[in-house]
Design a protein around this motif. Sequence first.
Motif, PDB file in Angstrom:
ATOM      1  N   VAL A   1       1.014  -1.230  -0.088  1.00  0.00           N
ATOM      2  CA  VAL A   1      -0.043   0.001   0.149  1.00  0.00           C
ATOM      3  C   VAL A   1       0.746   1.327   0.022  1.00  0.00           C
ATOM      4  O   VAL A   1       0.670   1.983  -0.806  1.00  0.00           O
ATOM      5  CB  VAL A   1      -1.043   0.131   1.225  1.00  0.00           C
ATOM      6  CG1 VAL A   1      -1.598   1.311   1.236  1.00  0.00           C
ATOM      7  CG2 VAL A   1      -1.914  -1.212   1.162  1.00  0.00           C
ATOM      8  N   ALA A   2       2.026   1.147   0.707  1.00  0.00           N
ATOM      9  CA  ALA A   2       2.970   2.359   0.894  1.00  0.00           C
ATOM     10  C   ALA A   2       3.432   2.552  -0.300  1.00  0.00           C
ATOM     11  O   ALA A   2       3.507   3.588  -0.954  1.00  0.00           O
ATOM     12  CB  ALA A   2       4.037   2.350   2.064  1.00  0.00           C
ATOM     13  N   LEU A   3       3.885   1.514  -1.076  1.00  0.00           N
ATOM     14  CA  LEU A   3       4.567   1.678  -2.605  1.00  0.00           C
ATOM     15  C   LEU A   3       3.530   2.145  -3.383  1.00  0.00           C
ATOM     16  O   LEU A   3       3.830   3.098  -4.056  1.00  0.00           O
ATOM     17  CB  LEU A   3       5.110   0.332  -2.784  1.00  0.00           C
ATOM     18  CG  LEU A   3       6.277   0.456  -3.905  1.00  0.00           C
ATOM     19  CD1 LEU A   3       7.283   1.003  -3.701  1.00  0.00           C
ATOM     20  CD2 LEU A   3       6.573  -0.999  -4.348  1.00  0.00           C
ATOM     21  N   ARG A   4       2.454   1.990  -3.447  1.00  0.00           N
ATOM     22  CA  ARG A   4       1.368   2.290  -4.248  1.00  0.00           C
ATOM     23  C   ARG A   4       1.118   3.889  -4.078  1.00  0.00           C
ATOM     24  O   ARG A   4       0.554   4.720  -5.021  1.00  0.00           O
ATOM     25  CB  ARG A   4       0.109   1.391  -4.160  1.00  0.00           C
ATOM     26  CG  ARG A   4       0.226   0.079  -4.858  1.00  0.00           C
ATOM     27  CD  ARG A   4       0.048  -0.240  -6.149  1.00  0.00           C
ATOM     28  NE  ARG A   4      -1.041   0.153  -6.453  1.00  0.00           N
ATOM     29  CZ  ARG A   4      -1.410   0.294  -7.834  1.00  0.00           C
ATOM     30  NH1 ARG A   4      -0.726  -0.049  -8.642  1.00  0.00           N
ATOM     31  NH2 ARG A   4      -2.728   0.765  -8.181  1.00  0.00           N
ATOM     32  N   THR A   5       1.093   4.211  -2.836  1.00  0.00           N
ATOM     33  CA  THR A   5       0.834   5.449  -2.345  1.00  0.00           C
ATOM     34  C   THR A   5       1.854   6.405  -2.653  1.00  0.00           C
ATOM     35  O   THR A   5       1.468   7.711  -2.749  1.00  0.00           O
ATOM     36  CB  THR A   5       0.257   5.318  -0.952  1.00  0.00           C
ATOM     37  OG1 THR A   5      -0.680   4.415  -0.693  1.00  0.00           O
ATOM     38  CG2 THR A   5      -0.285   6.768  -0.266  1.00  0.00           C
ATOM     39  N   LEU A   6       3.165   6.031  -2.852  1.00  0.00           N
ATOM     40  CA  LEU A   6       4.233   6.608  -3.281  1.00  0.00           C
ATOM     41  C   LEU A   6       3.755   7.655  -4.589  1.00  0.00           C
ATOM     42  O   LEU A   6       4.132   8.941  -4.513  1.00  0.00           O
ATOM     43  CB  LEU A   6       5.265   6.210  -3.365  1.00  0.00           C
ATOM     44  CG  LEU A   6       6.208   5.741  -2.027  1.00  0.00           C
ATOM     45  CD1 LEU A   6       7.300   4.783  -2.469  1.00  0.00           C
ATOM     46  CD2 LEU A   6       6.705   7.164  -1.606  1.00  0.00           C
ATOM     47  N   LYS A   7       3.088   7.085  -5.366  1.00  0.00           N
ATOM     48  CA  LYS A   7       2.958   8.082  -6.676  1.00  0.00           C
ATOM     49  C   LYS A   7       1.775   9.174  -6.357  1.00  0.00           C
ATOM     50  O   LYS A   7       2.026   9.915  -6.951  1.00  0.00           O
ATOM     51  CB  LYS A   7       2.215   7.038  -7.743  1.00  0.00           C
ATOM     52  CG  LYS A   7       2.148   7.608  -9.048  1.00  0.00           C
ATOM     53  CD  LYS A   7       1.719   6.800 -10.383  1.00  0.00           C
ATOM     54  CE  LYS A   7       2.161   7.227 -11.443  1.00  0.00           C
ATOM     55  NZ  LYS A   7       2.590   6.313 -12.499  1.00  0.00           N
ATOM     56  N   ILE A   8       0.901   8.762  -5.339  1.00  0.00           N
ATOM     57  CA  ILE A   8      -0.077   9.658  -4.821  1.00  0.00           C
ATOM     58  C   ILE A   8       0.402  10.933  -4.160  1.00  0.00           C
ATOM     59  O   ILE A   8       0.243  12.046  -4.541  1.00  0.00           O
ATOM     60  CB  ILE A   8      -1.260   9.060  -4.175  1.00  0.00           C
ATOM     61  CG1 ILE A   8      -1.997   8.018  -4.728  1.00  0.00           C
ATOM     62  CG2 ILE A   8      -2.000   9.961  -3.337  1.00  0.00           C
ATOM     63  CD1 ILE A   8      -2.986   7.177  -3.849  1.00  0.00           C
ATOM     64  N   THR A   9       1.640  10.462  -3.451  1.00  0.00           N
ATOM     65  CA  THR A   9       2.208  11.690  -2.629  1.00  0.00           C
ATOM     66  C   THR A   9       3.322  12.496  -3.437  1.00  0.00           C
ATOM     67  O   THR A   9       3.579  13.645  -3.302  1.00  0.00           O
ATOM     68  CB  THR A   9       2.985  10.970  -1.287  1.00  0.00           C
ATOM     69  OG1 THR A   9       3.852  10.169  -1.826  1.00  0.00           O
ATOM     70  CG2 THR A   9       1.800  10.640  -0.537  1.00  0.00           C
TER      71      THR A   9
END
Length: 142
Positions: free
Chosen positions: A98-106
């Motif tokens: 989830v954190a890895l996928r969220t990196l793009k969002i941030t």
Amino acid sequence: MEVWQSLLLKGNDSFNKLSLPLAEEYYHQAIECLEHEWHADIENSNLLMAWISVFHNLAVLYEEQGQPKMAFRYLQIPHQRMTELSQQSQYSDDLKFVALRTLKITLMPLLAFSKKYPACDGCLSSLKKMEVAVNASQPVMH
């Protein structure tokens, strides 16, 4: 409704009414509540996304007040936290995913912000390298 949700709604309402100091206070209180709940349930991706959202709201608020350095900082905090979560072995594979996928969002708001408010060459270069790395490391869903 959760306390953090109520605080976030009050913050958004205050922001929309241009009561920016009050909105700022509500957003900070929402972050405190979210951090408390999220630490108790670190795997909860809804709390994670809400936490990121409040930081982004604060970034918009500071940008609106003519404080781009503060705005940039509030975009950086969740990005740095997602980077840490995605790399620390003590967390579950699900949370790291989830954190890895969220990196793009941030990362995307950081890049957009750096176009509006030019960052130093080293910072901009670092963001571009990070974008390439994040895009390359994004898990593929089948």
